[in-house]
Design a protein around this motif. Structure first.
Motif, PDB file in Angstrom:
ATOM      1  N   VAL A  19      53.714  32.171  46.987  1.00 56.56           N
ATOM      2  CA  VAL A  19      52.729  32.690  46.037  1.00 56.56           C
ATOM      3  C   VAL A  19      51.342  32.756  46.688  1.00 56.56           C
ATOM      4  O   VAL A  19      50.620  33.737  46.506  1.00 56.56           O
ATOM      5  CB  VAL A  19      52.709  31.833  44.747  1.00 56.56           C
ATOM      6  N   LEU A  20      50.983  31.733  47.448  1.00 55.42           N
ATOM      7  CA  LEU A  20      49.667  31.745  48.102  1.00 55.42           C
ATOM      8  C   LEU A  20      49.525  32.904  49.076  1.00 55.42           C
ATOM      9  O   LEU A  20      48.452  33.513  49.177  1.00 55.42           O
ATOM     10  CB  LEU A  20      49.413  30.410  48.817  1.00 55.42           C
ATOM     11  N   VAL A  23      48.860  36.028  47.078  1.00 55.61           N
ATOM     12  CA  VAL A  23      47.538  36.057  46.449  1.00 55.61           C
ATOM     13  C   VAL A  23      46.423  36.231  47.482  1.00 55.61           C
ATOM     14  O   VAL A  23      45.457  36.944  47.243  1.00 55.61           O
ATOM     15  CB  VAL A  23      47.311  34.761  45.637  1.00 55.61           C
ATOM     16  N   ARG A  24      46.562  35.611  48.635  1.00 53.98           N
ATOM     17  CA  ARG A  24      45.459  35.528  49.588  1.00 53.98           C
ATOM     18  C   ARG A  24      45.436  36.587  50.673  1.00 53.98           C
ATOM     19  O   ARG A  24      44.380  36.876  51.220  1.00 53.98           O
ATOM     20  CB  ARG A  24      45.471  34.160  50.271  1.00 53.98           C
TER      21      ARG A  24
END
Length: 187
Positions: A19-20, A23-24
């Motif tokens: 997920v990171l 998102v990033r």
């Protein structure tokens, strides 16, 4: 039961780096193929959590079969069109489709839910499971070597990386887990 909960915790922990990354990361710079790979990795991690969790999953096995068949098809076509980076995701989704399809679905203990921890019999066509396990064990070892080498880790630690260290760690853990599940359910 302890192994089931330990595997559930390991695979659930892999959700966060997936997920990171989604998102990033700047996917305009990295390319859409990288984003598709990261999305596939998240999907496969969630499927593994559902598979090994002693609680079972909220999605029936038929739902996972449909999702994994579509994922296999998507990445197989991309692989056929010359994107070699899609080969691993196509093979991973196909192996998970095999596990869901070849596991016994009858009996009161299993029902329609995706749950390998309640299996009291083995997967159908165990030779396929052993061959796939060999691929995943080798791939996990190769990914582990990339992590230990440390080359992609510097960029990930500074925050300016492209997520290569995170991908390598996830790939090593997923490969080891897939290899274990395939061998354990085939033998």
């Amino acid at each position: 039961m302890v192994v089931d909960w330990a595997l559930t915790a390991v695979f659930a922990a892999l959700v966060l780096p997936c997920v990171l990354r989604l998102v990033r990361l700047d996917y305009a710079r990295l390319g859409h193929g990288v984003r598709h790979g990261d999305l596939a990795e998240l999907l496969l991690v969630v499927a593994m959590v559902a598979m090994v969790s002693p609680v079972g999953g909220p999605i029936p096995a038929a739902g996972w079969q449909a999702v994994l068949a579509l994922t296999t098809g998507w990445f197989a076509v991309a692989w056929w069109r010359g994107r070699s980076c899609c080969a691993h995701h196509a093979l991973s989704a196909a192996a998970m489709f095999y596990m869901v399809t070849a596991m016994p679905h009858g009996g009161a203990g299993h029902g329609p839910w995706l749950n390998m921890s309640t299996m009291d019999s083995r997967l159908a066509l165990p030779l396929i499971a052993v061959a796939a396990a060999g691929y995943f064990v080798v791939d996990a070892a190769w990914s582990g070597v990339l992590v230990v080498r440390g080359s992609p880790i510097a960029g990930a630690v500074s925050g300016s990386g492209s997520g290569q260290a995170s991908r390598a760690v996830c790939r090593a853990a997923m490969g080891a887990g897939m290899g274990y599940l395939l061998l354990a359910s085939a033998l």
